[in-house]
Write a protein that holds these residues in place. Structure first.
Motif, PDB file in Angstrom:
ATOM      1  N   ASP A 139       0.824  -1.215   0.000  1.00  0.00           N
ATOM      2  CA  ASP A 139       0.000   0.000   0.000  1.00  0.00           C
ATOM      3  C   ASP A 139       0.862   1.271   0.000  1.00  0.00           C
ATOM      4  N   TYR A 140       1.938   1.231  -0.787  1.00  0.00           N
ATOM      5  CA  TYR A 140       2.809   2.417  -0.899  1.00  0.00           C
ATOM      6  C   TYR A 140       3.271   2.586  -2.337  1.00  0.00           C
ATOM      7  N   ASP A 141       2.302   2.549  -3.250  1.00  0.00           N
ATOM      8  CA  ASP A 141       2.569   2.771  -4.669  1.00  0.00           C
ATOM      9  C   ASP A 141       2.839   4.266  -4.876  1.00  0.00           C
ATOM     10  N   TYR A 142       3.167   4.646  -6.075  1.00  0.00           N
ATOM     11  CA  TYR A 142       3.577   6.023  -6.349  1.00  0.00           C
ATOM     12  C   TYR A 142       2.578   7.084  -5.904  1.00  0.00           C
ATOM     13  N   PRO A 143       1.275   6.915  -6.093  1.00  0.00           N
ATOM     14  CA  PRO A 143       0.345   7.943  -5.584  1.00  0.00           C
ATOM     15  C   PRO A 143       0.396   8.081  -4.051  1.00  0.00           C
ATOM     16  N   GLN A 144       0.539   6.957  -3.340  1.00  0.00           N
ATOM     17  CA  GLN A 144       0.647   7.020  -1.881  1.00  0.00           C
ATOM     18  C   GLN A 144       1.964   7.662  -1.444  1.00  0.00           C
ATOM     19  N   MET A 145       3.021   7.409  -2.199  1.00  0.00           N
ATOM     20  CA  MET A 145       4.301   8.050  -1.895  1.00  0.00           C
ATOM     21  C   MET A 145       4.152   9.564  -1.971  1.00  0.00           C
ATOM     22  N   LYS A 146       3.585  10.038  -3.076  1.00  0.00           N
ATOM     23  CA  LYS A 146       3.412  11.479  -3.260  1.00  0.00           C
ATOM     24  C   LYS A 146       2.522  12.065  -2.166  1.00  0.00           C
ATOM     25  N   ALA A 147       1.439  11.365  -1.842  1.00  0.00           N
ATOM     26  CA  ALA A 147       0.526  11.840  -0.798  1.00  0.00           C
ATOM     27  C   ALA A 147       1.213  11.911   0.565  1.00  0.00           C
ATOM     28  N   SER A 148       2.231  11.069   0.778  1.00  0.00           N
ATOM     29  CA  SER A 148       2.953  11.078   2.060  1.00  0.00           C
ATOM     30  C   SER A 148       4.021  12.167   2.103  1.00  0.00           C
ATOM     31  N   LEU A 195       7.226   4.699   5.450  1.00  0.00           N
ATOM     32  CA  LEU A 195       7.564   3.414   4.830  1.00  0.00           C
ATOM     33  C   LEU A 195       7.512   2.302   5.866  1.00  0.00           C
ATOM     34  N   SER A 196       8.103   2.529   7.014  1.00  0.00           N
ATOM     35  CA  SER A 196       8.082   1.535   8.073  1.00  0.00           C
ATOM     36  C   SER A 196       6.654   1.243   8.529  1.00  0.00           C
ATOM     37  N   GLN A 197       5.833   2.279   8.596  1.00  0.00           N
ATOM     38  CA  GLN A 197       4.429   2.090   8.974  1.00  0.00           C
ATOM     39  C   GLN A 197       3.703   1.212   7.958  1.00  0.00           C
ATOM     40  N   LYS A 198       3.966   1.433   6.688  1.00  0.00           N
ATOM     41  CA  LYS A 198       3.344   0.618   5.637  1.00  0.00           C
ATOM     42  C   LYS A 198       3.808  -0.840   5.740  1.00  0.00           C
ATOM     43  N   LEU A 199       5.101  -1.036   5.991  1.00  0.00           N
ATOM     44  CA  LEU A 199       5.625  -2.392   6.117  1.00  0.00           C
ATOM     45  C   LEU A 199       5.068  -3.092   7.351  1.00  0.00           C
ATOM     46  N   GLU A 200       4.983  -2.362   8.464  1.00  0.00           N
ATOM     47  CA  GLU A 200       4.408  -2.936   9.687  1.00  0.00           C
ATOM     48  C   GLU A 200       2.958  -3.347   9.450  1.00  0.00           C
ATOM     49  N   ALA A 201       2.185  -2.507   8.786  1.00  0.00           N
ATOM     50  CA  ALA A 201       0.782  -2.822   8.495  1.00  0.00           C
ATOM     51  C   ALA A 201       0.692  -4.046   7.586  1.00  0.00           C
ATOM     52  N   TYR A 202       1.591  -4.142   6.606  1.00  0.00           N
ATOM     53  CA  TYR A 202       1.596  -5.300   5.713  1.00  0.00           C
ATOM     54  C   TYR A 202       1.834  -6.584   6.519  1.00  0.00           C
ATOM     55  N   TYR A 203       2.877  -6.592   7.338  1.00  0.00           N
ATOM     56  CA  TYR A 203       3.196  -7.800   8.124  1.00  0.00           C
ATOM     57  C   TYR A 203       2.079  -8.130   9.105  1.00  0.00           C
ATOM     58  N   ALA A 204       1.452  -7.106   9.684  1.00  0.00           N
ATOM     59  CA  ALA A 204       0.359  -7.341  10.633  1.00  0.00           C
ATOM     60  C   ALA A 204      -0.849  -7.975   9.952  1.00  0.00           C
ATOM     61  N   SER A 205      -1.015  -7.722   8.650  1.00  0.00           N
ATOM     62  CA  SER A 205      -2.172  -8.257   7.928  1.00  0.00           C
ATOM     63  C   SER A 205      -1.996  -9.714   7.504  1.00  0.00           C
TER      64      SER A 205
END
Length: 149
Positions: free
Chosen positions: A53-62, A138-148
């Protein structure tokens, strides 16, 4: 605790992109033109980024862009028209940069056709200032991925 490179090594995140080689991707030798392998890498990379959940649009939004600063390709065997390929992207590093490994293989046999990697660094979207460590998002996205999982 933020995700680190060691955790990525023990629990890799990967994604795949499949394609049947179209005629317009060939060079005069009737094999895939070398620059198209980068295009296949990009498609697999987008699949990987979407997975966390960190594709290019999400990167820009962050507030960050992640330009590629280095990309490498090793050509092992040629791909040909109509061949079904699988490109696998694996996230290898996340602490100071995104290091993504790639492998392109024949979908039916698994025979390796090429491999490579890309390196991306975070820059602020407003000033294009390079970040020396990856932003916390980025770390938040990775943590959410692993938690899922």
């Amino acid at each position: 605790m933020p995700i680190n490179n060691k955790q990525l090594q023990s629990h890799p995140i990967n994604a795949e992109y499949s394609i049947e080689v179209p005629f317009f991707d060939l060079d005069p030798m009737q094999i895939v033109w070398h620059g198209n392998y980068i295009k296949y890498f990009e498609e697999a990379r987008c699949q990987l980024l979407r997975k966390i959940d960190y594709d290019y649009p999400q990167m820009k939004a962050s507030g960050y862009y992640w330009p590629i600063i280095d990309i490498r390709v090793k050509y092992v065997n040629p791909a040909r028209y109509g061949q079904k390929l699988r490109c696998i992207a694996t996230l290898k590093e996340c602490e100071n940069r995104l290091l993504i490994d790639y492998r392109i293989e024949d979908q039916a046999t698994g025979k390796k056709l090429s491999k490579g990697h890309s390196i991306q660094v975070a820059v602020t979207a407003d000033e294009f200032e390079m970040q020396l460590i990856s932003p916390i998002v980025l770390s938040q996205k990775l943590e959410a991925y692993y938690a899922s999982l």
